[in-house]
Structure formats: C-alpha cells, structure tokens
Design an enzyme around this catalytic site. Sequence first.
Site, PDB file in Angstrom:
ATOM      1  N   CYS A 156     -15.268  -3.814 -43.122  1.00 50.16           N
ATOM      2  CA  CYS A 156     -16.316  -3.317 -44.023  1.00 50.16           C
ATOM      3  C   CYS A 156     -16.173  -1.837 -44.351  1.00 50.16           C
ATOM      4  O   CYS A 156     -16.793  -1.341 -45.293  1.00 50.16           O
ATOM      5  CB  CYS A 156     -17.694  -3.546 -43.408  1.00 50.16           C
ATOM      6  SG  CYS A 156     -18.151  -5.263 -43.455  1.00 50.16           S
TER       7      CYS A 156
HETATM    8  N1  CO8 Z   1     -31.990 -20.550 -40.455  1.00 54.86           N
HETATM    9  C1  CO8 Z   1     -32.998 -20.659 -39.579  1.00 54.86           C
HETATM   10  N2  CO8 Z   1     -32.973 -20.145 -38.329  1.00 54.86           N
HETATM   11  C2  CO8 Z   1     -31.860 -19.517 -37.950  1.00 54.86           C
HETATM   12  C3  CO8 Z   1     -30.737 -19.363 -38.806  1.00 54.86           C
HETATM   13  C4  CO8 Z   1     -30.846 -19.921 -40.093  1.00 54.86           C
HETATM   14  N3  CO8 Z   1     -29.837 -19.816 -40.980  1.00 54.86           N
HETATM   15  N4  CO8 Z   1     -29.793 -18.666 -38.162  1.00 54.86           N
HETATM   16  C5  CO8 Z   1     -30.268 -18.383 -36.945  1.00 54.86           C
HETATM   17  N5  CO8 Z   1     -31.508 -18.912 -36.790  1.00 54.86           N
HETATM   18  C6  CO8 Z   1     -32.373 -18.831 -35.628  1.00 54.86           C
HETATM   19  C7  CO8 Z   1     -31.585 -18.599 -34.343  1.00 54.86           C
HETATM   20  O1  CO8 Z   1     -31.128 -19.805 -33.794  1.00 54.86           O
HETATM   21  C8  CO8 Z   1     -32.605 -17.899 -33.472  1.00 54.86           C
HETATM   22  O2  CO8 Z   1     -33.422 -18.861 -32.898  1.00 54.86           O
HETATM   23  P1  CO8 Z   1     -33.972 -18.661 -31.379  1.00 54.86           P
HETATM   24  O3  CO8 Z   1     -34.787 -17.391 -31.416  1.00 54.86           O
HETATM   25  O4  CO8 Z   1     -34.785 -19.897 -31.138  1.00 54.86           O
HETATM   26  O5  CO8 Z   1     -32.757 -18.548 -30.510  1.00 54.86           O
HETATM   27  C9  CO8 Z   1     -33.446 -17.105 -34.454  1.00 54.86           C
HETATM   28  O6  CO8 Z   1     -33.246 -17.706 -35.742  1.00 54.86           O
HETATM   29  C10 CO8 Z   1     -33.040 -15.636 -34.512  1.00 54.86           C
HETATM   30  O7  CO8 Z   1     -31.592 -15.561 -34.672  1.00 54.86           O
HETATM   31  P2  CO8 Z   1     -30.794 -14.206 -34.541  1.00 54.86           P
HETATM   32  O8  CO8 Z   1     -31.217 -13.507 -33.292  1.00 54.86           O
HETATM   33  O9  CO8 Z   1     -29.331 -14.499 -34.738  1.00 54.86           O
HETATM   34  O10 CO8 Z   1     -31.336 -13.470 -35.846  1.00 54.86           O
HETATM   35  P3  CO8 Z   1     -31.324 -11.923 -36.196  1.00 54.86           P
HETATM   36  O11 CO8 Z   1     -32.723 -11.522 -36.402  1.00 54.86           O
HETATM   37  O12 CO8 Z   1     -30.501 -11.131 -35.247  1.00 54.86           O
HETATM   38  O13 CO8 Z   1     -30.602 -11.914 -37.613  1.00 54.86           O
HETATM   39  C11 CO8 Z   1     -28.444 -11.327 -38.537  1.00 54.86           C
HETATM   40  C12 CO8 Z   1     -29.283 -12.366 -37.762  1.00 54.86           C
HETATM   41  C13 CO8 Z   1     -28.998 -11.281 -39.966  1.00 54.86           C
HETATM   42  C14 CO8 Z   1     -27.010 -11.799 -38.551  1.00 54.86           C
HETATM   43  C15 CO8 Z   1     -28.584  -9.937 -37.882  1.00 54.86           C
HETATM   44  O14 CO8 Z   1     -28.327 -10.027 -36.510  1.00 54.86           O
HETATM   45  C16 CO8 Z   1     -27.645  -8.923 -38.486  1.00 54.86           C
HETATM   46  O15 CO8 Z   1     -27.703  -8.605 -39.660  1.00 54.86           O
HETATM   47  N6  CO8 Z   1     -26.787  -8.306 -37.651  1.00 54.86           N
HETATM   48  C17 CO8 Z   1     -25.828  -7.292 -38.083  1.00 54.86           C
HETATM   49  C18 CO8 Z   1     -24.776  -7.957 -38.873  1.00 54.86           C
HETATM   50  C19 CO8 Z   1     -23.764  -6.969 -39.397  1.00 54.86           C
HETATM   51  O16 CO8 Z   1     -24.053  -5.922 -39.876  1.00 54.86           O
HETATM   52  N7  CO8 Z   1     -22.551  -7.399 -39.352  1.00 54.86           N
HETATM   53  C20 CO8 Z   1     -21.526  -6.669 -39.906  1.00 54.86           C
HETATM   54  C21 CO8 Z   1     -20.533  -7.693 -40.322  1.00 54.86           C
HETATM   55  S1  CO8 Z   1     -19.745  -7.311 -41.752  1.00 54.86           S
HETATM   56  C22 CO8 Z   1     -18.190  -6.624 -41.399  1.00 54.86           C
HETATM   57  O17 CO8 Z   1     -17.972  -5.836 -40.544  1.00 54.86           O
HETATM   58  C23 CO8 Z   1     -17.077  -7.102 -42.234  1.00 54.86           C
HETATM   59  C24 CO8 Z   1     -16.328  -8.169 -41.515  1.00 54.86           C
HETATM   60  C25 CO8 Z   1     -15.260  -8.696 -42.400  1.00 54.86           C
HETATM   61  C26 CO8 Z   1     -15.802  -9.450 -43.573  1.00 54.86           C
HETATM   62  C27 CO8 Z   1     -15.847 -10.905 -43.301  1.00 54.86           C
HETATM   63  C28 CO8 Z   1     -16.085 -11.686 -44.578  1.00 54.86           C
HETATM   64  C29 CO8 Z   1     -16.403 -13.128 -44.334  1.00 54.86           C
END
Ligand code: CO8
Length: 373
Positions: A156
């Site tokens: 990224c």
């Molecule tokens: N629908 C419904 N519920 C869901 C879903 C869904 N789609 N997904 C997860 N849940 C549930 C989970 O199971 C969990 O349930 P429980 O509490 O019962 O265990 C609950 O929702 C909460 O899940 P999370 O804790 O995972 O949710 P978050 O609040 O943490 O949100 C995010 C998830 C949005 C992914 C968040 O953690 C985030 O944004 N993190 C940072 C991500 C980031 O910035 N990453 C950078 C990556 S990009 C990069 O570096 C480039 C890489 C190369 C590119 C690749 C291209 C493909």
Amino acid sequence: MFNPVITGTGVFTPDQIITNDELVEAFNAYADLMNLKNATAITAGDAVPIEHSSSDFIFKASGIEQRFVIDKTGVLNPEVMHPLFPERADNDISLMAEMALVSCKKALEQSGVTAEAVDLVICAASNMERSYPAVAIEIQEALGAGGFSFDMNVACSSATFGIQAAADMVRTGSVKKAIVVNPEICSAHLEWRDRDCHFIFGDVSTATVIEREEDVKGDYFEILSTRCATQFSNNIRNNNGYLRRSRPYGLEDRRDMQFMQNGRKVFKEVLPMVSGHILKHMADEGVSKDDLRRIWLHQANKSMNDFIGRKVLGRTPEPGEQPNILQDYANTSSAGSIIAFSQNSADLNPGDHGLICSFGAGYSVGSILVRKH
Ligand code: CO8
C-alpha cells in the site's frame, strides 16, 4: 541540486461498480452453496458453516459503500468468486499497462508534459502481473517515453515510496521528468470467499508527474520533504510467488495464496506507527499542525483515518481537511492517497501546506510534505 515538484496527477477508474449489497448477496449465495455441499461434515461437527456477510457490518467497520472493479461478473458469480480476465497474447498490451496508460496520459495532460520528455517511469504497485520484463518498461514503451523504467513493490505504500525515489532522482539531476504510476488490480489478489476481508479492495490506477521546479509554467506542488519507514510484520501477507511450483502444495488453491491479514492487529499496530511518523516528519521540517491545510491519507478504513487525523491535528478534522474517497473506491492499495490528493487539491491556495501519507503491508509508511505554489 533541483527542486522536485508535482505538476500533474491522473486517475483511471474502471467502469464496473460492485455495491455492498451486490457483494453481500453473492457472498451469501456462495456460503449457502458451500454449506449445502458440506452439510454432512457440518452436521457431524467436522466442518463449520460459512456465516453470512452483511452490508451494515461492512459500512460500520470500514466506511466502504462500493468498489470499482475491472470485472464484476466473475466476482459476483457464487460458482467463481474471482474476476475473469480474457487471456492476452504476449504481444498485446498487459492489463496493468493498459490501466496505467490511461492514468499516465491524464497526469501528463494536467502537467503539460509530453510523453517523449519523460525520462523515468516507476510502476509502483502491490503486485505485478508478471515477474519480468518489468511492467514499467512496457508502460514506457506504450507511452513513447525515454530514459529508463523499473517496477517497485511496497504494497500500500508503493506510491509514496515511488514518489520519494523519483523526487530524489529529480533533485540530484539524474532524471528531469518522472512519472510514478500505480495500477492496482486488487480484485485479482483479494480472497472474495473470505467474509472477513471480501469487502476491502477495489481496482484503479493513479499516476503522478514529478519534474524540476525551474521547468514548470503552470500550477504545481513543491515536494518539500519525503520520508519512508518500514518495520517487518506478518500481519498482512500473501505467500503466492515464484517458488510455488517447487513447494509440496504446488498449484493447490490454498488460502494463503491470496491477501491475508489480521485486521484487528493491523489496526492497533499501524495507527501509532503512522501518527508518530507523520508528527515526527512535520516536526523535523518545522511544519506545525496549524500550517497543515490538508491531509491525504491512505484509504483503508474510515475509523483509522479519523484517528490519524485527530492525532495529527490535535482535534477532529473539519470536513474537507482530510478527504476520504474509500466510500466510493474501497481500499485501492497504493493508489488511495493519490486519488484523494488528485480529487481534493485544486482548491488549495499558494503557500498552503499538505501531507500525503500511505501505509500498509510491510509494515510500511511513506509521507510527502507538499506546498502549493
Ligand atoms: N459481515 C458480518 N460480520 C462480519 C464480517 C462480515 N463481512 N466480517 C467479520 N465479521 C464479524 C467477525 O466474525 C466478528 O465477529 P465476533 O465479534 O463474533 O468474533 C465481528 O464481525 C468483528 O470482526 P473484526 O474484529 O474482524 O472487525 P473489525 O472491526 O476489526 O473490522 C476490518 C475489520 C475492517 C478489516 C478492520 O480490522 C480494519 O480495517 N483493519 C485494518 C485493515 C488495514 O488497514 N489493512 C491494510 C491492508 S492494505 C495493504 O497493506 C495492501 C496489501 C496489498 C494489497 C492487497 C490487495 C488484495
């Protein structure tokens, strides 16, 4: 020594959109299909059912409302769940180069620079569609640019790291006019069958023209200073690569062959790293929070950006001070902060300071301090 400046940016946006509702409908159909297929194992307790996704969760957790993609038919087909691109012959332009070209031409048009005058092309992106020859060299050829070109991958942060490399070369005189281009086909390396991440990414290409201040006639942004930092982490990882054939799993469809992340850990660990990086960069350059008119951040998650904005400015940013585009584009990896900059910088006044910052896998963080001329 020469002063490097940004004179143009361009964005290529694919014409296909996937809304959260469309995405969730396809994912849930896939989950139902798989759960039916695995019903016996699920009933016996040998497999766990795939849970449904939800548009509400996606919007609340990320701020994303839709994403642009090159091909939505494959992604939305529960039997396929990935984009489908027609094969291209070696003599045809590659997909990355084709997208890159559109963004490069827009950036060159804005800067008033002819393609022939460009003597450096850096293709900086999260993945290259082949190992070699460098996609950048193909873009250079298709543009009709001169000089030399190379590919660069810092996930990224590729765009800001690429801009630092280009700016340094313009500064020292080894090149006169550079273009840094970020064709991101994230849809091809996202795991659309994993509900934890299936909503995160979209496709796009951005390009930035960097040249010597003394050569410029129109509007531009001075690049006052750049700063890059990295710190190893496995929390965002993709194990696909050229060693694959030599491994026991060969061509097996393994989860770690696509984008994987521990989103919660990324969230917690990257936030202090990024806000600390920006504050240190500003302090070292004598730029205070009151000097900063705009922050163009990496576009991964709205809550992350809100947090960084508050840390950097010491207060909640006013609307427009820290523009987000992720609601429309989702996370477009390295291109995100450049889309934000490209679409939200024309109104700045001469003397206004701004900061472009990207962050992601690596971990990596790159920041560019600019001043409108
Ligand atoms: N629908 C419904 N519920 C869901 C879903 C869904 N789609 N997904 C997860 N849940 C549930 C989970 O199971 C969990 O349930 P429980 O509490 O019962 O265990 C609950 O929702 C909460 O899940 P999370 O804790 O995972 O949710 P978050 O609040 O943490 O949100 C995010 C998830 C949005 C992914 C968040 O953690 C985030 O944004 N993190 C940072 C991500 C980031 O910035 N990453 C950078 C990556 S990009 C990069 O570096 C480039 C890489 C190369 C590119 C690749 C291209 C493909």
